[in-house]
Design a protein around this motif. Structure first.
Motif, PDB file in Angstrom:
ATOM      1  N   MET A  83       0.864  -1.198   0.000  1.00  0.00           N
ATOM      2  CA  MET A  83       0.000   0.000   0.000  1.00  0.00           C
ATOM      3  C   MET A  83       0.897   1.244   0.000  1.00  0.00           C
ATOM      4  O   MET A  83       1.810   1.366   0.816  1.00  0.00           O
ATOM      5  CB  MET A  83      -0.826  -0.029   1.291  1.00  0.00           C
ATOM      6  N   SER A  84       0.641   2.172  -0.897  1.00  0.00           N
ATOM      7  CA  SER A  84       1.500   3.358  -0.927  1.00  0.00           C
ATOM      8  C   SER A  84       1.017   4.359   0.128  1.00  0.00           C
ATOM      9  O   SER A  84      -0.131   4.357   0.538  1.00  0.00           O
ATOM     10  CB  SER A  84       1.461   3.990  -2.308  1.00  0.00           C
ATOM     11  N   SER A  85       1.935   5.234   0.545  1.00  0.00           N
ATOM     12  CA  SER A  85       1.589   6.122   1.647  1.00  0.00           C
ATOM     13  C   SER A  85       0.979   7.418   1.117  1.00  0.00           C
ATOM     14  O   SER A  85       1.165   7.802  -0.040  1.00  0.00           O
ATOM     15  CB  SER A  85       2.824   6.406   2.488  1.00  0.00           C
ATOM     16  N   VAL A  86       0.251   8.086   1.997  1.00  0.00           N
ATOM     17  CA  VAL A  86      -0.458   9.320   1.655  1.00  0.00           C
ATOM     18  C   VAL A  86       0.141  10.434   2.494  1.00  0.00           C
ATOM     19  O   VAL A  86       0.407  10.266   3.678  1.00  0.00           O
ATOM     20  CB  VAL A  86      -1.968   9.145   1.975  1.00  0.00           C
ATOM     21  N   ARG A  87       0.372  11.595   1.852  1.00  0.00           N
ATOM     22  CA  ARG A  87       0.918  12.750   2.586  1.00  0.00           C
ATOM     23  C   ARG A  87      -0.208  13.447   3.327  1.00  0.00           C
ATOM     24  O   ARG A  87      -1.263  13.718   2.769  1.00  0.00           O
ATOM     25  CB  ARG A  87       1.500  13.758   1.608  1.00  0.00           C
ATOM     26  N   SER A  88       0.039  13.775   4.601  1.00  0.00           N
ATOM     27  CA  SER A  88      -0.957  14.526   5.369  1.00  0.00           C
ATOM     28  C   SER A  88      -0.232  15.394   6.390  1.00  0.00           C
ATOM     29  O   SER A  88       0.989  15.587   6.285  1.00  0.00           O
ATOM     30  CB  SER A  88      -1.942  13.546   6.026  1.00  0.00           C
ATOM     31  N   THR A  89      -0.977  15.927   7.371  1.00  0.00           N
ATOM     32  CA  THR A  89      -0.374  16.825   8.356  1.00  0.00           C
ATOM     33  C   THR A  89      -0.709  16.321   9.751  1.00  0.00           C
ATOM     34  O   THR A  89      -1.840  15.910  10.002  1.00  0.00           O
ATOM     35  CB  THR A  89      -0.921  18.260   8.182  1.00  0.00           C
ATOM     36  N   CYS A  90       0.253  16.374  10.655  1.00  0.00           N
ATOM     37  CA  CYS A  90       0.027  15.968  12.052  1.00  0.00           C
ATOM     38  C   CYS A  90      -1.095  16.830  12.643  1.00  0.00           C
ATOM     39  O   CYS A  90      -1.089  18.045  12.479  1.00  0.00           O
ATOM     40  CB  CYS A  90       1.310  16.136  12.855  1.00  0.00           C
ATOM     41  N   LEU A 145       1.306   8.642   5.752  1.00  0.00           N
ATOM     42  CA  LEU A 145       0.398   7.695   6.400  1.00  0.00           C
ATOM     43  C   LEU A 145       0.209   6.470   5.511  1.00  0.00           C
ATOM     44  O   LEU A 145      -0.097   6.599   4.327  1.00  0.00           O
ATOM     45  CB  LEU A 145      -0.964   8.349   6.641  1.00  0.00           C
ATOM     46  N   THR A 146       0.394   5.287   6.121  1.00  0.00           N
ATOM     47  CA  THR A 146       0.152   4.051   5.383  1.00  0.00           C
ATOM     48  C   THR A 146      -0.793   3.163   6.181  1.00  0.00           C
ATOM     49  O   THR A 146      -0.428   2.737   7.287  1.00  0.00           O
ATOM     50  CB  THR A 146       1.465   3.272   5.162  1.00  0.00           C
ATOM     51  N   PRO A 147      -1.993   2.914   5.672  1.00  0.00           N
ATOM     52  CA  PRO A 147      -2.904   2.014   6.390  1.00  0.00           C
ATOM     53  C   PRO A 147      -2.279   0.635   6.516  1.00  0.00           C
ATOM     54  O   PRO A 147      -1.640   0.154   5.577  1.00  0.00           O
ATOM     55  CB  PRO A 147      -4.152   1.970   5.503  1.00  0.00           C
ATOM     56  N   LYS A 148      -2.441   0.025   7.705  1.00  0.00           N
ATOM     57  CA  LYS A 148      -1.826  -1.275   7.937  1.00  0.00           C
ATOM     58  C   LYS A 148      -2.827  -2.413   7.886  1.00  0.00           C
ATOM     59  O   LYS A 148      -2.509  -3.542   8.201  1.00  0.00           O
ATOM     60  CB  LYS A 148      -1.165  -1.288   9.329  1.00  0.00           C
ATOM     61  N   GLY A 149      -4.081  -2.112   7.532  1.00  0.00           N
ATOM     62  CA  GLY A 149      -5.120  -3.126   7.607  1.00  0.00           C
ATOM     63  C   GLY A 149      -5.691  -3.154   9.009  1.00  0.00           C
ATOM     64  O   GLY A 149      -5.032  -2.719   9.958  1.00  0.00           O
ATOM     65  N   ARG A 207      -5.236  14.711   4.527  1.00  0.00           N
ATOM     66  CA  ARG A 207      -5.868  13.821   3.558  1.00  0.00           C
ATOM     67  C   ARG A 207      -6.409  12.581   4.257  1.00  0.00           C
ATOM     68  O   ARG A 207      -5.831  12.095   5.227  1.00  0.00           O
ATOM     69  CB  ARG A 207      -4.876  13.394   2.479  1.00  0.00           C
ATOM     70  N   SER A 208      -7.516  12.087   3.724  1.00  0.00           N
ATOM     71  CA  SER A 208      -8.158  10.940   4.330  1.00  0.00           C
ATOM     72  C   SER A 208      -7.465   9.657   3.881  1.00  0.00           C
ATOM     73  O   SER A 208      -7.234   9.445   2.697  1.00  0.00           O
ATOM     74  CB  SER A 208      -9.627  10.979   3.925  1.00  0.00           C
ATOM     75  N   VAL A 209      -7.104   8.800   4.855  1.00  0.00           N
ATOM     76  CA  VAL A 209      -6.531   7.501   4.502  1.00  0.00           C
ATOM     77  C   VAL A 209      -7.311   6.337   5.102  1.00  0.00           C
ATOM     78  O   VAL A 209      -7.136   5.203   4.677  1.00  0.00           O
ATOM     79  CB  VAL A 209      -5.067   7.334   4.960  1.00  0.00           C
ATOM     80  N   LEU A 210      -8.110   6.632   6.119  1.00  0.00           N
ATOM     81  CA  LEU A 210      -8.875   5.558   6.747  1.00  0.00           C
ATOM     82  C   LEU A 210     -10.362   5.818   6.501  1.00  0.00           C
ATOM     83  O   LEU A 210     -10.781   6.978   6.438  1.00  0.00           O
ATOM     84  CB  LEU A 210      -8.625   5.525   8.258  1.00  0.00           C
ATOM     85  N   PRO A 211     -11.184   4.769   6.382  1.00  0.00           N
ATOM     86  CA  PRO A 211     -12.614   4.994   6.230  1.00  0.00           C
ATOM     87  C   PRO A 211     -13.200   5.525   7.533  1.00  0.00           C
ATOM     88  O   PRO A 211     -12.743   5.141   8.617  1.00  0.00           O
ATOM     89  CB  PRO A 211     -13.163   3.588   5.935  1.00  0.00           C
TER      90      PRO A 211
END
Ligand SMILES: Nc1nc2c(c(=O)[nH]1)N[C@H]1C(S)=C(S)[C@@H](COP(=O)(O)OP(=O)(O)OC[C@H]3O[C@@H](n4cnc5c(=O)[nH]c(N)nc54)[C@H](O)[C@@H]3O)O[C@H]1N2
Ligand SMILES: Nc1nc2c(c(=O)[nH]1)N[C@H]1C(S)=C(S)[C@@H](COP(=O)(O)OP(=O)(O)OC[C@H]3O[C@@H](n4cnc5c(=O)[nH]c(N)nc54)[C@H](O)[C@@H]3O)O[C@H]1N2
Ligand code: SF4
Ligand SMILES: [Mo]
Length: 867
Positions: free
Chosen positions: A1-8, A19-23, A453-457
């Motif tokens: 899964m590729s990572s997504v750029r976001s802000t703390c 951010l990379t979702p791990k399942g 940016r949204s990475v998790l549902p």
């Protein structure tokens, strides 16, 4: 899964994250090497973000009167109650309390809804408790609320002064930038703070001035600048008010600071003698009844020397919350409009009203936070919407605020957590998408706009905050104005409105972004405004202000004592603030065991002389009272705090330590210009709490304590809790069974009634699941070992010889405790923070604990020297 750029989503440094979702809902979080704010680094809180995204405690469905319901019913209900309240009692009977942690898009919609469509300026935000004095000070000097400098100034300064800022703990990545500059160009560091904080470890000079005396110090500096002939006459030709400011400054003395004249002279000499100086200031400046004056006293010195807007120079307000700046840009405060336009200006009002196609717009400012909640208490505000903030904990006079919210006819709370001190008082709870689930922008301390940016549902029925507002607005008949398809559409509208502000000559103009497409918005890279790279993104080097005459202002300010007078009954002043690894009311950081292990309990720092006078022993409990409330806190006896002053952290709540709610003690005194409360100088009294027993409990399941004092924190295998009481339970086993809710579990009980000691362990299916230790004195247990259930020999309270007690956690990233570090320092003769890092890895990841490691090293050297 590729990572997504976001802000703390924590502090105003605004670090980029990958951010990379791990399942299974998990998230891997790394620093973004390409983000200009952090270049890949993260502090302890940012590094632990992945531990806080679980669904434990999440609010997953709308709730009306305590019952879960569907969105339609909840939204209809809110719209109906708001509409009816406005129809019966007028728009000012409705109020909104927002937050500097909302995304710009959420904030924009909230402001448009209240100011343009409900038609009231009764929308204020927790930024009132945070940045309001800086906003007012900036406006007085510059005619606009603009931070002049950029982060690069920290790399290029030769002197950095921290005033009322514990940068090492509260903006750790900026602190590391300062330390890097120290290394590289020998930048000097001065700390102006009543307490010796972690930020002092690397300081060349620390000025432990009395609480609230900053204006007297900076007035002395201004006088010294004039005496030394260090004025910049060219710059001053653009400035009004110099003579009056200097005359007022001269009339002040340094007596209120309690500092020696030698120390003050040394400070002035270093400041005046260094051309490139950045004066960073934060809550020790803002949260004061003289907050605005403090800001101007600092800005005055920079204007007088022309040290502003050029590389390595300037007054620099570091913002606290991730989007404190975005909130100021959308005009989220009760006395601001949108895009740095003024609510008092008729032409500005008309322009905004026309742009929004709004039915009305308020003609003047609304109620500021403290007054807003007083109006709630009086029943003047009858419908209240609270979004992304926890005012029952963090506003001054918190007990009264709690009662006001409870008594309000109708309260809506938009939250991610199901149970907070505020949410339990609400009529309607609306579930919000959390930071990793939603989309939008934030603006950090140096005006850099970054994407979240949204990475998790979004779990359950959770929806973005802007959607909550837009759906209610539509149901109130404001339809097309709130028909937003996504956050990009809101951003475009905000950017377009900023172009109108630009037309009025305002500085906040991002209209170059008004036409960006959805996919361009998705790809938006961090960008600092003004977007067109004017002078490296700095302001005011040319002496041109945003006042109508374009001239800068020096504001004459005289020292005033903090608001409430000390009385014999309340001889102390209470300073309050933050700890390294917790964020505000801990709804997120308390989900991480390693963040909780740094400081697991609320405490009060008290000077050794005061402790002796009051008969307070180390680690016992202290009862602190003030005219508005009471708290019970663990004593930390230390000369880091001045005599006559106490310090306590703000993070604990009714959920985590009910007697640790610090704002119950703080009076609602405010700054006359900014309305910001004096959160750091409440008058109070302290005395020994005289507990007759102290306890420590660990359990794999939640506990339900009923004693006088408790504080809970997560552990790797469940929860750990400190307890105490003034009456000894009649039967320890009964008491423990109630605490653990284990009526039938198998128990092992060891008591020694003569010594008042009890140790109890409970088993389910032969597995140890809970244990309680109690005794008449503070317990000297190996807590971190005991907390790692299940342990065979838990009742000894000691780790076996082959497993030494690591002690309190210092390095959150690698889980290295104080004892481990001390042992290594002593047995291996380690001399430097780097050597400790090489031996134990401590301090080598995020670096947040490096100042504390430095203190351990210094203490150990001091001990050796004494021996
Ligand atoms: N770890 C962590 N970091 C955070 C936060 C958090 O909750 N936890 N919150 C974020 C937010 S919203 C904010 S606003 C910032 C706040 O960041 P800071 O302002 O740095 O933090 P505080 O601990 O509130 O206060 C700073 C210092 O002000 C000092 N002080 C008190 N009174 C005076 C005074 O009269 N004069 C002077 N010169 N100093 C005084 C206190 O002793 C304290 O050390 O931190 C942000 N970062
Ligand atoms: N005595 C004293 N009091 C202080 C201070 C001090 O130094 N001393 N500091 C003041 C300052 S500077 C500040 S900034 C305030 C901070 O005070 P608050 O803003 O009241 O504290 P937080 O814990 O940050 O509250 C944020 C709430 O939003 C929820 N939340 C998290 N994410 C989301 C989301 O995406 N959407 C929604 N709707 N909710 C979400 C969290 O669960 C939490 O309940 O405290 C102020 N109070
Ligand atoms: S300094 Fe820490 S809390 Fe602040 S934005 Fe960076 S990683 Fe987050
Ligand atoms: Mo803040």
């Amino acid at each position: 899964m590729s990572s997504v750029r976001s802000t703390c989503p924590y502090c105003g440094v605004g670090c980029g994250v990958l951010l990379t979702p791990k399942g299974a809902g998990g998230l891997d979080v790394k620093g973004d090497p390409d983000h200009p704010a952090n270049r890949g680094r993260l502090c302890s809180k940012g590094s632990a973000l992945g531990e806080t995204v679980g669904l434990a405690g999440r609010l997953l469905a709308p709730r009306v009167d305590g019952q879960d319901t569907d969105w339609n019913s909840a939204l209809d209900h809110v719209a109906d109650r708001f509409s009816r309240t406005i129809a019966e009692h007028g728009p000012d009977s409705v109020a909104f309390y927002a937050s500097g942690q909302m995304l710009t898009e959420d904030y924009y919609v909230a402001n448009k809804f209240m100011k343009g469509f409900v038609g009231t300026a009764n929308i204020d935000t927790n930024s009132r408790l945070c940045m309001a004095s800086t906003v007012a000070g900036h406006k007085r000097s510059f005619g606009t609320d603009t931070v002049p400098g950029t982060y690069e100034d920290l790399d290029e300064a030769d002197l950095v002064v921290l005033v009322g800022s514990n940068l090492a703990w509260c903006h750790p990545i900026l602190h590391q930038r300062v330390l890097a500059a120290k290394e590289k160009r020998g930048t000097k560091l001065i700390v102006v703070d009543p307490r010796r904080t972690a930020s002092c470890d690397a300081a060349d000079l620390h000025l432990p001035l009395k609480l609230g005396s900053d204006v007297a110090l900076f007035n002395r500096l201004l006088t010294a600048i004039a005496e030394a002939g260090a004025l910049d006459r060219t710059y001053l030709s653009h400035v009004n008010g110099f003579d009056a400011a200097l005359e007022t400054a001269r009339a002040d003395s340094i007596e209120p600071t309690g500092l020696s004249s030698d120390l003050v002279d040394e400070f002035c000499r270093m400041w005046i003698g260094t051309k490139r100086v950045v004066t960073i200031f934060s809550q020790g400046v803002n949260q004061s009844s003289a907050g605005t004056d403090k800001v101007n006293s600092i800005v005055n010195c920079h204007l007088a020397t022309g040290r502003i807007g050029t590389p390595g120079c300037g007054p620099f307000s570091v913002t606290g919350q991730p989007n404190a700046m975005g909130g100021r840009e959308v005009g989220g405060l009760a006395n601001t409009l949108a895009c740095h336009l003024d609510i008092e200006n008729a032409a500005h009002r008309t322009a905004v009203k026309d742009f929004w196609d709004a039915p009305r717009i308020p003609e003047g400012p609304g109620l500021k936070a403290v007054d807003l909640f007083r109006a709630v208490a009086k029943g003047q505000v009858k419908a209240l919407w609270i979004m992304h903030t926890n005012p029952a904990v963090t506003l001054p006079e918190a007990d009264a605020v709690q009662a006001a919210i409870k008594g309000c006819d109708f309260t809506v709370v938009s939250e991610i957590a199901a149970t907070t001190d505020t949410s339990v008082l609400a009529d309607v709870l609306l579930p919000a998408s959390a930071w990793a689930e939603k989309d939008g922008t934030v603006t950090n301390t140096d005006r850099t706009i970054s994407r979240q940016r949204s990475v998790l549902p979004a779990p359950g029925a959770a929806k973005p905050d802007w959607w909550h507002i837009a759906e209610v607005a539509k149901r109130m008949g404001f339809g097309s104005a709130f028909d937003f398809a996504n956050s990009a559409e809101i951003f475009r509208e905000h950017a377009a409105l900023s172009g109108i502000a630009g037309g009025f000559g305002r500085d906040f103009d991002i209209s170059g972004l008004a036409e960006i497409t959805d996919s361009e918005f998705d790809a938006l890279a961090p960008a600092r405004w003004p977007v067109a790279g004017r002078r490296g993104g700095r302001f005011f080097a040319d002496g041109q202000s945003f006042h109508s005459d374009k001239r800068m202002r020096m504001v004459p300010v005289a020292w005033r004592a903090p608001d409430a007078r000390r009385a014999p009954r309340f001889p102390f002043r209470l300073n309050t603030g933050r700890v390294r690894d917790h964020w505000h009311t801990m709804t997120r950081t308390s989900l991480s065991p390693r963040l909780s292990a740094h400081l697991a309990e609320p405490f009060v720092e008290i000077h050794p002389v005061d402790a002796v006078n009051l008969g307070i022993e180390p680690d016992t409990l202290v009862e602190v009272t003030s005219p508005t409330g009471r708290a019970v806190l663990r004593a930390t006896i230390s000369d880091a705090t001045r005599q006559g002053e106490l310090f306590a952290p703000i993070h604990w709540t009714g959920q985590t330590a009910p007697t640790g709610r610090i704002d119950a003690l703080v009076a609602g005194a405010t700054d006359p210009f900014s309305g910001q409360p004096e959160s750091k100088a409440a008058v109070c009294a302290a005395k020994a709490f005289n507990a007759s027993w102290y306890g420590f409990a660990v359990s794999a399941r939640p506990m339900t304590p009923t004693c006088d004092y408790w504080a809970v924190a997560p552990s790797a295998t469940g929860w750990r809790m400190e307890l105490a009481g003034q009456t000894i339970p009649a039967d320890w086993e009964d008491a423990a069974r109630n605490l653990f809710d284990l009526p039938d579990a198998q128990a092992q009980v060891v008591t020694d009634p003569a010594r008042g000691v009890a140790r109890l362990a409970f088993y389910e299916n032969d597995l140890l699941i809970s244990a309680l230790f109690a005794g008449p004195k503070p317990l000297g247990l190996m807590r971190d070992y005991v907390a790692t259930l299940p342990n065979e020999d838990v009742l000894t309270g000691r780790a076996p010889a082959d497993r030494p007690d690591p002690g309190p956690m210092l390095c959150a990233c690698f889980g290295v405790g104080v004892n481990t570090i001390l042992t290594a320092i002593e047995s291996d003769g380690l001399m430097t923070v780097e050597a400790v890092g090489a031996a134990l890895a401590a301090g080598t990841n995020c670096g947040s604990c490096r100042p504390e490691i430095a203190t351990l090293l210094a203490n150990s050297r001091a001990r050796e020297a004494a021996e």
